[in-house]
Structures are given as C-alpha cells and as structure tokens.
Design an enzyme around this catalytic site. Structure first.
Site, PDB file in Angstrom:
ATOM      1  N   TYR A  35      -6.906   2.090   6.295  1.00 37.11           N
ATOM      2  CA  TYR A  35      -6.044   0.993   5.871  1.00 37.11           C
ATOM      3  C   TYR A  35      -5.863  -0.121   6.898  1.00 37.11           C
ATOM      4  O   TYR A  35      -5.085  -1.043   6.674  1.00 37.11           O
ATOM      5  CB  TYR A  35      -4.665   1.520   5.462  1.00 37.11           C
ATOM      6  N   GLU A  37       0.847  -1.198   0.000  1.00 41.42           N
ATOM      7  CA  GLU A  37       0.000   0.000   0.000  1.00 41.42           C
ATOM      8  C   GLU A  37       0.872   1.234   0.000  1.00 41.42           C
ATOM      9  O   GLU A  37       2.034   1.184   0.431  1.00 41.42           O
ATOM     10  CB  GLU A  37      -0.845   0.038   1.293  1.00 41.42           C
ATOM     11  N   LYS A  88      10.684   3.408   3.583  1.00 40.51           N
ATOM     12  CA  LYS A  88      10.688   4.876   3.570  1.00 40.51           C
ATOM     13  C   LYS A  88      11.463   5.381   2.356  1.00 40.51           C
ATOM     14  O   LYS A  88      12.599   4.961   2.130  1.00 40.51           O
ATOM     15  CB  LYS A  88      11.373   5.413   4.837  1.00 40.51           C
ATOM     16  N   CYS A 128      29.905  42.399   3.641  1.00 41.79           N
ATOM     17  CA  CYS A 128      29.920  43.855   3.459  1.00 41.79           C
ATOM     18  C   CYS A 128      30.174  44.441   4.836  1.00 41.79           C
ATOM     19  O   CYS A 128      29.432  44.142   5.779  1.00 41.79           O
ATOM     20  CB  CYS A 128      28.570  44.322   2.927  1.00 41.79           C
ATOM     21  N   CYS A 158      24.795  48.271  -1.158  1.00 45.50           N
ATOM     22  CA  CYS A 158      25.311  49.623  -0.927  1.00 45.50           C
ATOM     23  C   CYS A 158      26.530  49.956  -1.783  1.00 45.50           C
ATOM     24  O   CYS A 158      26.994  51.095  -1.776  1.00 45.50           O
ATOM     25  CB  CYS A 158      25.636  49.814   0.555  1.00 45.50           C
ATOM     26  N   LYS A 191       2.155   4.576   1.520  1.00 39.74           N
ATOM     27  CA  LYS A 191       2.241   5.078   2.900  1.00 39.74           C
ATOM     28  C   LYS A 191       1.876   6.562   2.856  1.00 39.74           C
ATOM     29  O   LYS A 191       2.655   7.397   2.392  1.00 39.74           O
ATOM     30  CB  LYS A 191       3.656   4.871   3.450  1.00 39.74           C
ATOM     31  N   ASP A 216       1.211  10.265   3.789  1.00 38.41           N
ATOM     32  CA  ASP A 216       1.900  11.153   4.730  1.00 38.41           C
ATOM     33  C   ASP A 216       0.904  12.103   5.373  1.00 38.41           C
ATOM     34  O   ASP A 216       0.674  13.209   4.912  1.00 38.41           O
ATOM     35  CB  ASP A 216       2.987  11.938   3.977  1.00 38.41           C
ATOM     36  N   CYS A 263      25.221  50.059   5.629  1.00 38.81           N
ATOM     37  CA  CYS A 263      24.644  49.361   4.469  1.00 38.81           C
ATOM     38  C   CYS A 263      23.131  49.197   4.693  1.00 38.81           C
ATOM     39  O   CYS A 263      22.707  48.630   5.705  1.00 38.81           O
ATOM     40  CB  CYS A 263      25.301  47.996   4.302  1.00 38.81           C
ATOM     41  N   CYS A 276      29.244  45.297  -2.623  1.00 35.55           N
ATOM     42  CA  CYS A 276      27.984  44.899  -1.977  1.00 35.55           C
ATOM     43  C   CYS A 276      26.812  45.229  -2.910  1.00 35.55           C
ATOM     44  O   CYS A 276      26.693  46.366  -3.370  1.00 35.55           O
ATOM     45  CB  CYS A 276      27.820  45.642  -0.658  1.00 35.55           C
TER      46      CYS A 276
END
Ligand code: IVH
Length: 667
Positions: free
Chosen positions: A222, A113, A310, A422, A407, A115, A117, A427, A404
């Site tokens: 299930y 089946e 899994k 920077c 700035c 699984k 979640d 800034c 930067c």
C-alpha cells in the site's frame, strides 16, 4: 539435453509458473487447475536437479530456503517507516480534512484504504528481482526477514518490469488460515495464537522458513518507500502501477473527493468488516496528490497527509445458550456464558465471562437472550449487556446455586466479596485447579503436565495431594490413555527436575491466598527456608516491605493448618528443595546492564521460558513489568510478540529479540 536447451526450458517454465502464481495468488483468478502448476514445477525441479548451476534465487523452486542460524540481520530503512496518527471518530476525521484544506485549499482528493491488521514490511526489488524484505522494527532499523517473505506466494520473486523500488505493505494471515492453524495447535496441545496478527507476526519471526511457508500468509502492498525512476504524481496511480507490476494491492480502495464520501466509506466498512476474509482494524485515509503530500509534510512521527481511523473495540451480538459454572482454585464459583459461536476481533468466540451474579442481575441477563459480547483488552471476551427488545418470552432467569456444582457443599459469600465461594477444602474442582496451578510454569514448572494430564491423574485417583505427584510410578502412568513410553519418561524427568526448584516456586505453587509470584519471591528471599517461613508470625511478616496485612494473615492462617505441615514434611522427605537458591538481592551487580532498568517481556522465547528470563533479569537488578509505558527501558520481544511490541516501537523504546537477551545475560 544440452545445457543451453535446459536453460531455455528453465526460463520458459519459470515464466509460465510465475504467471500461474500471479493469477492464483495476486489477482485471485487462476486460469489452470492446481495440478498443472504442480506438473510444471516438478519439470522445473527435475531440470534444476540435473543442472544445479542453473538454479537462481528467483526460481519458483527456491521459495523455502535453509534455516538461519544466527538470527535476523538488522536492516536500516533508507526512508524511515513512519506510523500514522489516529482518528477515533467523525470529528477527528473532519479535523484532519480541515487542517489539510487550510493549507491546500478545497481541491483535495483522498484515497481511502482498508487498514490491514498484520505486520508492516518493506520489500526491495532491484531491476525487478526481490532482493530484500524487512520488518518495520523501530521505523529506522528493522530485521531482514527475506527468507520468510520469500515463502509468501503472493510476493512475486520477479516483477513484470525491471523496476528498482522499495515497496511497503502488510503481511497478514487470512481468517480461515488462522482458524485452521489454531485448530491444529489445539489438537497438538500447543499454545494458541490470540489473533491473526499475532499468528502472522509469530510466523515471520521464525528462523526456519519452513514454518513461515506452512502458515499460509498473504500480503497487501500500500505504499512506496523509494522509487527513484518513477514519475507518477498520485498515490492512486502508484497503486495501479504496483498492481500492473505484479504486486498485490488491496482492490477495495476508493478515491473520494469530499470528506462526506470518506465518512461513507468508513461507515460502510465499519459494518462490512466481519464479512471480509481477513482482519482490518480501521481505515487509512491518504491525500492522493504526491505534491500536496509534500506540501503538508510530516511531524516527527507521522505524515500530515494521512490518518488512520481506528475502529472501536469490536462487539458482536449472539445468543446466550447457557450459563456454566466453574469452581476456581480458591473456591470462587464463576458463571461463564455459553454462546452461539460468533467471530470477534480475530477469533471465534463460544464462551464469555459473565463476571458474577451481580452483573447478571444488574443487566438482567437471561439464558436465551441475545447478548452483546466484547473482547476486553482484545483477548478475553465478556458479555456486556443483553438486548431485551429481542426477547421472545422463552428466556430463562438465572440464579446462582446454593450448593457447589462440583462437591455439593454450601456456597458462602464472604464479607465484602461479591463472589460466591465453596469453602470445602476437599472440593475436587478446587483440588484439581490447585494441582494445575502447582505444576504450572511459574510455579513448579513441570513440563508435560498440562491441564489434561492433571485431569487424567486426578480422575484415575493417582494424585490426592501435591506429594503424590512425586510418588508417581512409570507403570501406572503407562496405563493412562495417550501416555506412551516417551511421554512418561519425559514427564518423570520433568517431575524429578522440579525437585531442585528454588523455594519461591514452591511457595507460589502452594496457592496460598493473596500470595502471587512476586510475594512468593520476597518471602523466599527474606526467610531463605520453608521452615523459617512456616515459623514466621504476623508481626514479622508485616514488617517486610510489600507484604501487606491481608497477605500476612493469609500466610499465618495457611501454615497453621495441620494438613499443610504434613504436606510440607512429605514433600521434604520426597526430596523437594525447601531452600531459596536464587541470587541474593544484595549481591546484585550494580553495573549489570539490567541494573535499575524496567523491562517488559512479550511473545514466546525459544531457548528459555518467560519465567526463567524474568528471574535472570531480576537477579541482575532489573524490574520486569507487564505493560509497556514511557517508563519502560527495554522490551524483549519473542515469537508472536503483539501489541506490547507495537507500543514499544511507537514509544521509541529499545526492543531486543531473544538472541540479544541471551547475549546480555551472558555478559
Ligand atoms: S500507510 C506513512 N496503508 O497501519 C504511511 N498503513 O497505523 C505508511 N497499515 O504502520 C502506512 N494498512 O502497518 C498504510 N492501507 C494501509 C495500511 C497501513 C495497515 C498499518 C501499517 C502502519 C500502521 C499505521
């Protein structure tokens, strides 16, 4: 109309409405247009309003009931709700089959089946009526969430036969519903759910069933807990019978007679998984014959006749269309990959971390490349590698800038650091991030001052320093877009309230390098006032337990700056509390319920925020940590509690809900 006639009509309407619901929600084959259902439901509602004494709990009009006031009741499961042992690869699956064959010989049929979640639930039907629904809880005791489960249209309130049984399954939120829920939450600036499972769990934990009803949850059943009058001898026959009773089972299960067939099923769904309209996190394999199941029996925690394969952490491939740079609070410039949106582990991802330039170089990741994206810890996506074979030649190499991006100042690489930084203290990007940090929950906790409002204030030049926040006037705030009278008043009240915060919140909010929340609290406790902390020298600081050399250096350096003393003077003049008002460590009560206990908080709380909860628990001698392990004593699960909750349950750790926490704090 006389009462008897009304009763007859009510019965007839219920029957036809139940049938419509079954066709629509359970078998997904509606035979009438939605409007037909609505008309019949309205007729039923009208009759029930005239004859309220004829309303019964299983009426389709009664799916959404009133809110619970006192929280969920506990329910003991007559048959424990066990978990499954896990398989992670082919070898694990073959081992499972071999162990079974050793006991049962080689005439074994398996049922494979998907699984799902979501969140495991137990549904009890008595004489065909849905009477109780519960969460798994710790497997022995769960919570009675009947009111919320009744709102799920694929859970029939009446079965097609008057059976008495307890059936188990998974409540989940379909991917599409999850996307639209998060979209709506984003528009309303509400916190987003990390994945459909958390959204489903959060919805079922609501005390007001109206919320669950609005969340479009679904179910697949299930397993059977208890079914005294059943003479079925296989799991597959049970699945068929559950279906014919009107219970929703997942149609994609398959009976396999060899482990090779099982492996084919696993491989098939590993590839097909993204095309399903709901999330699955693996495949469950069960031995079909119930007598064989009994023969294999159980370990303390799980059946020997079943195993959960899994899936590995989900990865997806997509195109890297651009690389954006952002400047953090400490000036670190980080590259973020802009992706062609792709779905991974429950949500659509359009951006992913690229860490730093070194990774981009090492992996030779170029703009235009197809890249593999993975969710780290299932939440933050990151680019893992690029697929060079798929290159067309149009891909563009990426180089970190020398200036930067916010700035224009030179970027530097500090010693022993990979990151580019920077170092311009003015800034704008850093200042803005600094404000966002200052007002955030764990710092000054100014409600209503989210990222967007901070940006508005900053761009409107209403704030240049933290002190300016406390000088904001109503009139200037009202001029901002989307700021009405009510939100402005709330915001000003929240700003005012933050003046009373205990010192550690201000210390943390200042954003001193290396000083996180914990260090901020230690400093506040140790020095008591901002003034004393400002005067502290390196030697004094390093003698404090948990304050290391790097931290001490950073603190001394920070407070030596003139603009810092100026800022702190201004804040003090504006009425911001500069003293530690939290509990003294020595005053902790040794016999408190939290004394020496390790506590993990997870999920969202209604009446207090996580930080307040943390402070209170710590003030009572508890230690609050971030992850659940066997050393955890108590896990407090708020709304939308996810994997930490699951882990706690798995490890058999005491789990409290918010009400239980509040009770304990009162004590
Ligand atoms: S059977 C004793 N079947 O997975 C066996 N579980 O890791 C009971 N789950 O707690 C579980 N899909 O919440 C079973 N088709 C499925 C499932 C399934 C999802 C969940 C369930 C269970 C967990 C075990």
């Amino acid at each position: 109309m006389d009462k008897q006639k009304a009763q007859e009509q009510i019965n007839a309407l219920k029957e036809v409405l139940n049938q419509y619901s079954y066709e629509y929600y359970v078998v997904d084959k509606p035979t009438v247009p939605d409007a037909e259902y609505d008309v019949k439901l309205a007729e039923l509602q009208k009759l029930e309003t005239e004859y309220p004494e004829l309303v019964t709990a299983d009426s389709p009009t009664q799916r959404v009931g009133g809110a619970l006031l006192g929280g969920f009741e506990k329910v003991r499961h007559n048959v424990p709700m066990l978990s499954l042992s896990n398989a992670f690869n082919e070898t694990d699956l073959r081992d499972f089959a071999r162990r079974a064959e050793n006991v049962l010989g080689d005439h074994i049929s398996y049922v494979c089946e998907l699984k799902i979640d979501g969140l495991a639930v137990s549904l009890t039907y008595e004489e065909g009526k849905f009477v109780r629904g519960a969460t798994r809880g710790d497997g022995t005791v769960g919570e009675d969430i009947t009111v919320n489960l009744r709102t799920i249209r694929s859970i029939p309130l009446t079965l097609k036969e008057k059976e008495t049984l307890e059936v188990r399954g998974e409540v989940f939120m379909p991917k599409a519903s999850f996307d639209s829920l998060n979209k709506k939450r984003e528009e309303n600036e509400e916190e987003l759910f990390a994945n459909p499972r958390n959204a489903a769990a959060g919805s079922l934990r609501q005390l007001d069933p109206k919320i669950a009803a609005s969340r479009n949850l679904d179910v697949f059943l299930y397993a059977v807990g208890e079914w005294k009058n059943s003479d079925l001898t296989t799991h597959s026959a049970r699945l068929d019978t559950l279906k014919s009773l009107g219970l929703k089972t997942n149609p994609l299960w398959k009976k396999c007679t060899t482990i090779e067939e099982v492996l084919d099923y696993v491989n098939h769904w590993t590839t097909e998984r993204p095309n399903l309209p709901y999330e699955i996190d693996g495949i469950v394999i069960k031995i079909d014959d119930l007598n064989q199941q009994e023969e294999l029996g159980y370990t303390a925690k799980s059946p020997r006749w079943s195993i959960a394969y899994k899936f590995p952490a989900e990865e997806a491939m997509t195109k890297l269309t651009d690389i954006e740079l952002s400047v953090g609070r400490t000036g670190v410039v980080t590259p973020t990959g802009i992706l062609e949106p792709v779905r991974i582990a429950g949500s659509t991802v359009g951006r992913a971390s690229l860490h730093n330039e070194d990774l981009i170089r090492e992996q030779d990741i170029r703009i235009g490349d197809f890249v593999v994206v993975k969710k780290a810890g299932d939440i933050i996506p990151k680019v893992v590698r690029s697929i060079h074979e798929k290159r067309t030649g149009d891909e563009v190499e990426f180089h970190m800038p020398e200036k930067c991006p916010a700035c224009g100042a030179d970027l530097v690489r500090l010693e022993e650091e990979v990151a580019l930084r920077c170092i311009n203290p003015n800034c704008p990007a850093q200042l803005m991030e600094g404000f966002i940090h200052f007002v955030s929950r764990n710092a000054m906790n100014i409600d209503g001052l989210g990222e967007k409002v901070v940006m508005q204030l900053f761009n409107a030049e209403l704030i240049h320093t933290m002190a300016d926040l406390y000088r904001l006037e109503k009139e200037e705030l009202l001029e901002l877009e989307r700021m009405g009278e009510k939100s402005v008043t709330n915001l000003l009240n929240a700003i005012e309230a933050s003046k009373q915060n205990s010192l550690e919140k201000l210390i943390f909010g200042l954003g001193i390098r290396f000083i996180g929340e914990k260090a901020a609290r230690i400093l506040a406790e140790e020095f008591g006032t901002m003034e004393k902390l400002q005067e502290a020298n390196y030697e004094e600081l390093v003698t404090i337990d948990e304050i290391g050399e790097k931290m001490a250096d950073s603190i001394v350096q920070y407070f030596s700056e003139e603009k810092v003393s100026k800022l702190l003077n201004e804040l003090s003049e504006l009425g911001i509390n500069m003293e530690y008002t939290g509990p003294k460590r020595a005053a902790q009560s040794a016999d408190s319920i939290f004394a020496d206990k390790t506590v993990v908080l997870t999920g969202k709380m209604e009446s207090l925020n996580r930080n307040e909860a943390k402070e209170k628990i710590e003030s009572l001698g508890g230690k609050v940590t971030g992850s659940v392990s066997k050393n955890t004593d108590i896990v407090i699960a708020g709304e939308a509690a996810g994997s930490k909750y699951d882990k706690a349950v798995k490890l058999g750790i005491t789990v409290w809900n918010e009400e239980e926490l509040i009770e304990a704090l009162k004590d």
